[in-house]
Design a protein around this motif. Sequence first.
Motif, mmCIF file in Angstrom:
data_model
loop_
_atom_site.group_PDB
_atom_site.id
_atom_site.type_symbol
_atom_site.label_atom_id
_atom_site.label_comp_id
_atom_site.label_asym_id
_atom_site.label_seq_id
_atom_site.Cartn_x
_atom_site.Cartn_y
_atom_site.Cartn_z
ATOM 1 N N TRP A 276 36.911 41.186 36.610
ATOM 2 C CA TRP A 276 35.760 40.309 36.818
ATOM 3 C C TRP A 276 35.001 40.719 38.066
ATOM 4 O O TRP A 276 33.764 40.790 38.067
ATOM 5 C CB TRP A 276 36.213 38.858 36.918
ATOM 6 C CG TRP A 276 36.987 38.437 35.711
ATOM 7 C CD1 TRP A 276 38.339 38.328 35.607
ATOM 8 C CD2 TRP A 276 36.452 38.107 34.424
ATOM 9 N NE1 TRP A 276 38.682 37.936 34.343
ATOM 10 C CE2 TRP A 276 37.550 37.784 33.592
ATOM 11 C CE3 TRP A 276 35.162 38.036 33.907
ATOM 12 C CZ2 TRP A 276 37.394 37.416 32.265
ATOM 13 C CZ3 TRP A 276 35.002 37.662 32.581
ATOM 14 C CH2 TRP A 276 36.116 37.357 31.779
ATOM 15 N N ILE A 277 35.764 40.985 39.120
ATOM 16 C CA ILE A 277 35.111 41.380 40.378
ATOM 17 C C ILE A 277 34.338 42.677 40.184
ATOM 18 O O ILE A 277 33.174 42.801 40.554
ATOM 19 C CB ILE A 277 36.171 41.537 41.490
ATOM 20 C CG1 ILE A 277 36.903 40.220 41.702
ATOM 21 C CG2 ILE A 277 35.522 42.005 42.786
ATOM 22 C CD1 ILE A 277 38.020 40.285 42.722
ATOM 23 N N GLY A 278 35.008 43.653 39.565
ATOM 24 C CA GLY A 278 34.374 44.955 39.374
ATOM 25 C C GLY A 278 33.139 44.857 38.501
ATOM 26 O O GLY A 278 32.098 45.433 38.815
ATOM 27 N N SER B 233 45.623 32.659 33.063
ATOM 28 C CA SER B 233 44.769 32.764 31.893
ATOM 29 C C SER B 233 43.377 33.156 32.368
ATOM 30 O O SER B 233 43.101 33.123 33.565
ATOM 31 C CB SER B 233 44.692 31.422 31.162
ATOM 32 O OG SER B 233 44.075 30.471 32.012
ATOM 33 N N THR B 234 42.528 33.513 31.420
ATOM 34 C CA THR B 234 41.158 33.867 31.809
ATOM 35 C C THR B 234 40.508 32.708 32.552
ATOM 36 O O THR B 234 39.841 32.895 33.566
ATOM 37 C CB THR B 234 40.330 34.189 30.555
ATOM 38 O OG1 THR B 234 40.989 35.223 29.846
ATOM 39 C CG2 THR B 234 38.942 34.649 30.939
ATOM 40 N N PHE B 235 40.741 31.501 32.031
ATOM 41 C CA PHE B 235 40.140 30.343 32.695
ATOM 42 C C PHE B 235 40.557 30.276 34.150
ATOM 43 O O PHE B 235 39.726 30.143 35.045
ATOM 44 C CB PHE B 235 40.550 29.051 31.978
ATOM 45 C CG PHE B 235 40.021 27.815 32.657
ATOM 46 C CD1 PHE B 235 38.770 27.322 32.337
ATOM 47 C CD2 PHE B 235 40.777 27.165 33.625
ATOM 48 C CE1 PHE B 235 38.274 26.189 32.978
ATOM 49 C CE2 PHE B 235 40.283 26.038 34.268
ATOM 50 C CZ PHE B 235 39.037 25.545 33.934
ATOM 51 N N PHE B 236 41.856 30.369 34.380
ATOM 52 C CA PHE B 236 42.308 30.201 35.760
ATOM 53 C C PHE B 236 41.961 31.397 36.629
ATOM 54 O O PHE B 236 41.714 31.247 37.828
ATOM 55 C CB PHE B 236 43.794 29.867 35.799
ATOM 56 C CG PHE B 236 44.038 28.401 35.549
ATOM 57 C CD1 PHE B 236 43.556 27.457 36.440
ATOM 58 C CD2 PHE B 236 44.680 27.961 34.403
ATOM 59 C CE1 PHE B 236 43.734 26.102 36.200
ATOM 60 C CE2 PHE B 236 44.860 26.621 34.164
ATOM 61 C CZ PHE B 236 44.394 25.678 35.066
ATOM 62 N N THR B 237 41.920 32.590 36.056
ATOM 63 C CA THR B 237 41.445 33.729 36.847
ATOM 64 C C THR B 237 40.046 33.449 37.363
ATOM 65 O O THR B 237 39.758 33.585 38.553
ATOM 66 C CB THR B 237 41.437 35.013 35.989
ATOM 67 O OG1 THR B 237 42.747 35.259 35.513
ATOM 68 C CG2 THR B 237 40.973 36.201 36.802
ATOM 69 N N LEU B 238 39.183 33.010 36.445
ATOM 70 C CA LEU B 238 37.803 32.764 36.866
ATOM 71 C C LEU B 238 37.717 31.552 37.785
ATOM 72 O O LEU B 238 36.955 31.544 38.751
ATOM 73 C CB LEU B 238 36.912 32.573 35.632
ATOM 74 C CG LEU B 238 36.602 33.884 34.919
ATOM 75 C CD1 LEU B 238 35.876 33.626 33.606
ATOM 76 C CD2 LEU B 238 35.759 34.786 35.801
#
Lengths: 447, 197, 119
Positions: free
Chosen positions: A250-252, B136-141
């Motif tokens: 995401w950062i990249g 999860s994707t949610f928590f990553t974001l």
Amino acid sequence: MKYQSQKVALYYIYGALALFAAQILFGVVAGTVYVLPNLFSEILPFNVIRMIHTNALIVWLLMGYFGAAYYLLPEECETEIHSPKLAIIQFWLFLIAAGAAVVGYIFGIHEGREFLEQPLPIKVGIVVVALMFLYNTTMTLLKGRKTAVSNVLMVALWFVALLFLFAFYNPSNLAVDKMYWWYVVHLWVEGVWELIMASILAFLMIKMTGVDREVVEKWLYVMVSLTLFTGILGTGHHYYWIGTPGYWQWIGNVFSTLEVVPFFAMVVFCFYMVWKGGRDHPNKSALLWSLGCSVMAFFGAGVWGFMHTLSSINYYTHGTQVTAAHGHLAFYGAYVMLNLAIFTYALPYLRGREPYNQQLNMWGFWITTSGMAFMTFTLTFAGVVQTHLQRVLGMNYMDVQDQVALFYWMRLGSGIAVLIGVTFIIWALVVPPRAASVRAKISQPAE
Amino acid sequence: MTAQTQLSSGAEDNDTASWGGLELLPGHPIMWVLILSELVVFGAFLLTFSGARVVDPQGFAQDQMQLDRLAGGINTLVLLTSGLFAVFAIQAVNTGNICRSRLWLVLASLGGAIFLIIKMIEYRAKFDAGIGLESSTFFTLYFLITGFHALHVVLGIGILMVVAIWPSRINVETGAAFWHMVDMVWVLVFPVIYLVR
Amino acid sequence: MKKSLEITDVAAIDMAGSCIASVRTACVVWGIASITTLIAVILALGDNAVEPITLNMFATGFIVAVGCIKAALILRYYLGLGPAAGSWRAMFIAFLIVIFLGVLAAQGVVILMTPQAAS
Ligand code: HEM
Ligand code: HEM
Ligand SMILES: [Fe+2]
């Protein structure tokens, strides 16, 4: 040329041009081996040829920055270089270290980490050279006038040296190794080298367009902010599928996409300054190189970089010829052309002549730039085909290489065109024309 | 560029020294370059979040149930109030009242500190529930966006402190501009991540 | 430039013409933003759903619009992005509109993808 000590830049410029020639020669040899694999396999294996090609590139670019700094600092700081003698010693030490590295490579002595292959003693030598340089230039800066151009340039050069220290740490875990490797490679080309680029372009614009320094400095600050803002976290685009945590994606994705913005700002900056200030400067070829640099950097780094910077695309294209295409156009457009711009600008002053051989120089510009552009296209096609066959259809690596052989022949062809163009450029810069033996010094244009 | 032409036409050609209109805003123009960049990044992250939600609505809905809306809401109030204090600080410095300006700046950064404490409690509860950056994707974001934002709060407190030490008018305006940007980003993060479901 | 309400109201107009709200205006802005936040929190706490629900377009639009308006208020009165900002102001507003539309569009797709229609 206003200051005697600027002359030390000549050593660096000639040294850089010599290494440039060597780099291109070895590039062409590497390109030949690509299509005739057994050509030199007994005497000089491909990996060594490649190493000399890429290392010569990095070393001559750095040498060019040193030369550019020695040329522009006295004018910016309005004072002589702290110690011209030290600058000359530094030059020879750097050249000897580079030469020793090459001899070592030929005998198979290297650390095998791309771009950072130099054996430990050579790396230490490079640090010593950097310290001599930084001492000399910082002392010059401290005793003279401080301008935005010289401050940005010096801060960037300090960080070039500091970031190189990561090259000394080589963890055995490959994923961790890569993290540190990119601290050097990425944070150089998409961080501090970009600041060097912005400041040298700013210097050239001040000198050649006559636009007020105040205006140029504001642009410079904006370009510096944008570069650092996007480039530092943009490192994430190298941490996608190599065993690093998933959040890097995401950062990249976000930050590296934005890395296009500072490159675009540099195009707008250069063209706007020229439009505003006019093109009356006699050194037309230097202006051509400056404008061309901003444009080709935007395509090579910005457009070709963006092409594979999203994690979902990079999943397939990582390490294919797409990467090579981007690497070539980005390095050429941004840093090769930047150096050639400042060389073309500075040499007439350093040697006290009219801007000579402009025609030949501009021919060199067009031939080399077209050659590199064509090489980029062929490699991009090769890369797309390779990605499809190898990464999507799952074909065997060597079978795929056979499929794209035609592109490698075309790459060799464009490489030879580049070799011719580079010959023109070096000839135009180094060899004085017969007719123009008028030793008239050209007047410094008003700032 | 449009701003530039617009502004310089009419008046004398004064754009030689201008920042393309940014110099007309309070604070240092470079701060506005930063604010613009920050908004682009946070905007991109929020849109990325919405896009990722489209890919996995069920997963996002389940994970979102675990967020602490109360903490998010209180933090919104905290930042809004702290932003108000920053406005007071500017008013004070404009009327030449340096002491009071300093006081408001300190109070504003205190608001930032409270925000961070609540954020820590929120994060701690997640970690205790076994939820982390890679759950999860949610928590990553969630962690990336709110974490980036929290880092800006930390930076903002630092800036407000520096500005409180040297409270010239331009400094206070510049520091406050950064602080308001942080505030404004949170006001957008809160509905998009906590409320919309 | 016609003298609008905000302009007469500001205490601080610097040489360049940018304006930061007066104490009173700032307090009003703070009041509006805080009350809407409070309402949002109360509404959110009020529902004790154990199963996730999908909001309909209207509710979503309302929530995001309130957020964007709060952001616009902050921009205008706290940050002082007044009419003097020229086309930069349009940029910021466009930014908010993009966020608003983007989130709303995503919600629309989510609703279409969810088997039972939105509540
Ligand atoms: C100024 C011009 C040039 C620049 C800046 C440049 C730069 C580079 C760089 C950065 C790499 C490493 C690429 C990577 O890691 O992906 C590379 C590799 C290479 N270059 Fe160049 N190069 C130039 C000219 C040439 C020329 C004229 C040729 C001749 C055909 C050539 C042939 C190659 C080859 C064959 C490789 C190895 C690619 C591989 O391992 O697959 N280069 N060059
Ligand atoms: C002047 C600036 C730049 C230069 C000189 C440059 C050069 C390079 C080189 C040589 C590589 C290959 C490294 C290797 O051997 O693995 C590379 C990789 C890469 N570059 Fe750049 N680059 C520049 C700017 C950018 C920008 C602005 C972007 C993104 C927008 C970008 C995106 C990438 C990506 C994603 C890779 C990884 C490719 C892979 O996974 O194989 N680069 N760059
Ligand atoms: Fe990179």
